[in-house]
Motif scaffolding. Structure first.
Motif, PDB file in Angstrom:
ATOM      1  N   GLY A 170      52.334  34.297  46.087  1.00  0.00           N
ATOM      2  CA  GLY A 170      51.824  34.211  44.669  1.00  0.00           C
ATOM      3  C   GLY A 170      50.300  34.887  44.381  1.00  0.00           C
ATOM      4  O   GLY A 170      50.195  35.923  45.392  1.00  0.00           O
ATOM      5  N   VAL A 171      49.816  34.479  43.477  1.00  0.00           N
ATOM      6  CA  VAL A 171      48.571  35.158  42.995  1.00  0.00           C
ATOM      7  C   VAL A 171      47.790  33.877  42.248  1.00  0.00           C
ATOM      8  O   VAL A 171      48.284  33.184  41.725  1.00  0.00           O
ATOM      9  N   GLU A 172      46.569  34.190  42.448  1.00  0.00           N
ATOM     10  CA  GLU A 172      45.732  33.170  41.917  1.00  0.00           C
ATOM     11  C   GLU A 172      45.298  33.378  40.319  1.00  0.00           C
ATOM     12  O   GLU A 172      45.070  34.566  40.257  1.00  0.00           O
ATOM     13  N   LEU A 173      45.532  32.307  39.660  1.00  0.00           N
ATOM     14  CA  LEU A 173      45.338  32.427  38.201  1.00  0.00           C
ATOM     15  C   LEU A 173      44.241  31.260  37.668  1.00  0.00           C
ATOM     16  O   LEU A 173      44.192  30.093  38.388  1.00  0.00           O
ATOM     17  N   GLU A 174      43.618  31.418  36.541  1.00  0.00           N
ATOM     18  CA  GLU A 174      42.858  30.340  36.034  1.00  0.00           C
ATOM     19  C   GLU A 174      43.740  29.457  35.234  1.00  0.00           C
ATOM     20  O   GLU A 174      43.635  28.411  35.148  1.00  0.00           O
ATOM     21  N   ASN A 175      44.722  30.149  34.500  1.00  0.00           N
ATOM     22  CA  ASN A 175      45.596  29.260  33.751  1.00  0.00           C
ATOM     23  C   ASN A 175      47.057  29.371  34.023  1.00  0.00           C
ATOM     24  O   ASN A 175      47.580  30.454  34.492  1.00  0.00           O
ATOM     25  N   PRO A 176      48.052  28.471  33.877  1.00  0.00           N
ATOM     26  CA  PRO A 176      49.245  28.556  34.113  1.00  0.00           C
ATOM     27  C   PRO A 176      50.033  29.608  33.378  1.00  0.00           C
ATOM     28  O   PRO A 176      49.665  29.948  32.153  1.00  0.00           O
ATOM     29  N   VAL A 177      51.195  30.052  33.869  1.00  0.00           N
ATOM     30  CA  VAL A 177      51.885  31.062  32.784  1.00  0.00           C
ATOM     31  C   VAL A 177      53.418  30.205  32.943  1.00  0.00           C
ATOM     32  O   VAL A 177      54.032  30.392  34.094  1.00  0.00           O
ATOM     33  N   VAL A 178      53.874  30.220  31.784  1.00  0.00           N
ATOM     34  CA  VAL A 178      55.253  29.355  31.681  1.00  0.00           C
ATOM     35  C   VAL A 178      55.980  30.002  30.409  1.00  0.00           C
ATOM     36  O   VAL A 178      55.343  30.135  29.280  1.00  0.00           O
TER      37      VAL A 178
END
Length: 499
Positions: A264-272
């Motif tokens: 995966g990759v680190e993000l601040e907010n989810p992607v749905v």
């Protein structure tokens, strides 16, 4: 220099690690054990919790003679859980996600609420072994368990409960369930209700680094460990590993490589969205309520099962020997499998299933240990590459490098295959990222190490420590047309999800 105990449990083995934190970070294995399985009264494949606690007791007894420790924390794989009744007792053994009880449950859930809702209200990959489908299986197969249940505890929380007697639910492990709404940061209770899963079993979700309690007096007396503080670390093992991954730049991909490969990759907010649904991507929680957009890939489970089958047939080969024989295969891409096909989920008969997949898809059938191992390694590298492309598309990040941490980072052959097929630099290590991440979250929670305050300072500590991190770059002079053809072959195989 301060010392912490990290109990790092995998589906194949568990170990208690002593982690020392000062100007550098080091680890020392105190006790290792095979994760015990058992069959319960319903004939289900389960985790033998009493034996696990016996092994932990042995480990703590050894630790009591090796030093003084400020804290203890537990990390495990995701998905699996135990149910606690109104008297505080565990209802049956926790069932393994490798059990067949979830067969058909994803399809049933989809018929009840729709695939889009299952993904959109959790942000989770639609994986039939997820907690949500295990709970649906209880509703349909053993509903009496819910009549008795007061609490649901995921594996790390269940172990902490056995150690402290304190009930709790930690964020990173809760988000693996398929029933946690990562967008709104709360349980997806409406989804649970519409699947007839009782909502009262889900407790308040605590941040990684929350103090859970003190080890029980009975265990103190039995082990001599003393009143050690127990902390709910980033208790999903992948979350702990990512916390300790020295990402070379923002947007770099990571693979926590063990029985499962979580990429995966680190993000601040989810992607749905539709792309994450169709790409089988999931949003799981990280330290400080960050998001890890990732895919659960079948991982080294495949080679573990191949090795077990070979041993039962009289070929007792080490993993190193399997890698060596794989490297000697003349045509390294003669046979490929779609590693995430549901045919490969369960235990037993892995060699026969790999061969059946190859036969059905009109490929050469691997027969020797080296051919079987190479089929697994080449296919994993292709799935890593495909997943990297999907992650880049969803995150809008360039993915300049792929970091591999955990046990799989020691497989230099797999690392080089991944670099060659993806065309990206692969950075392997640290091997003990999970235990290190576990302990560093403890250190931040207890505030005893002034140089550790957040994710940035934790990764800086990893970077300046001598941990044997290696770099693998794509082999020069490769025929890119050949690589493209191999990737196209694998893409076609991803449609072959057989049982």
């Amino acid at each position: 220099m301060h010392q912490y105990l990290a109990l790092d449990m995998g589906a194949e083995s568990g170990r208690l690690m002593a982690v020392s934190i000062g100007n550098q970070i080091t680890t020392n294995e105190i006790h290792r054990f095979q994760t015990p399985v058992a069959t319960d009264r319903h004939g289900r494949r389960c985790w033998d919790l009493p034996k696990i606690i016996d092994e932990i007791t042995t480990a703590l007894s050894k630790a009591a003679n090796t030093g003084t420790y400020l804290g203890l924390a537990v990390d495990t794989w995701g998905l699996d859980f135990g149910l606690i009744d109104h008297d505080g007792k565990v209802i049956d053994l926790p069932v393994s996600h490798r059990d067949h009880r979830t067969d058909g449950m994803l399809e049933k859930a989809s018929s009840l609420v729709g695939r889009e809702r299952l993904h959109n209200e959790s942000g989770c990959q639609l994986l039939e072994v997820n907690s949500i489908y295990q709970l649906l299986a209880i509703t349909n197969q053993t509903p009496d368990e819910f009549k008795k249940a007061k609490h649901l505890l995921f594996m790390p929380d269940l172990v902490l409960y056995a150690l402290t007697g304190v009930i709790g639910t930690e964020y990173t492990i809760a988000t693996t369930s398929g029933l946690y709404d990562v967008v709104n940061d709360q349980w997806a209770l409406d989804l649970a209700k519409d699947l007839n899963i009782p909502s009262h079993i889900f407790g308040k979700v605590e941040n990684p680094g929350s103090i859970r309690g003190v080890i029980s007096k009975s265990l103190q007396d039995k082990t001599g460990i003393g009143p050690i503080t127990c902390i709910a670390t980033a208790s999903h093992d992948t979350a702990a590993a990512v916390f300790a991954t020295p990402l070379s730049s923002p947007g770099s991909a990571y693979i926590s490589s063990g029985t499962w490969s979580l990429m995966g990759v680190e993000l601040e907010n989810p992607v749905v969205n539709k792309t994450t649904l169709e790409g089988r991507l999931t949003n799981e929680g990280g330290y400080n309520r960050s998001i890890r957009l990732l895919r659960n890939i079948m991982g080294l489970w495949l080679i573990q099962e191949v090795r077990r089958d070979l041993k039962e047939s009289g070929f007792d080969l080490t993993y190193a020997q399997l890698v060596e024989q794989a490297q000697a295969v003349k045509d390294p891409f003669a046979s490929l499998i779609y590693v995430d096909a549901s045919i490969f989920i369960h235990a037993g008969g892995m060699i026969e299933r790999i061969q059946r997949f190859c036969k059905t898809t009109n490929q050469s059938i691997p027969t020797t240990p080296g051919e079987l191992a190479q089929t697994v390694f080449a296919s994993l590298a292709l799935q890593y590459t495909k997943t990297c492309d999907d992650l880049a598309q969803c995150s809008k990040l360039e993915m300049p490098a792929i970091h591999i941490v955990g046990g799989g980072s020691q497989n230099q052959h797999l690392c080089q295959l991944t670099a060659d097929i993806s065309g990206k630099e692969v950075i392997a290590g640290p091997v003990e990222a999970t235990a290190m991440g576990n302990a560093m979250v403890q250190a931040i929670a207890l505030g005893k190490d002034s140089n550790l305050k957040d994710t940035k300072s934790a990764r800086a500590l990893i970077s300046r420590s001598d941990l044997g991190v290696k770099s693998f770059k794509p082999t020069q002079g490769q025929d890119q047309n050949t690589i493209a053809q191999i990737r196209a072959r694998y893409q076609k195989l991803t449609l072959e999800d057989m049982r």
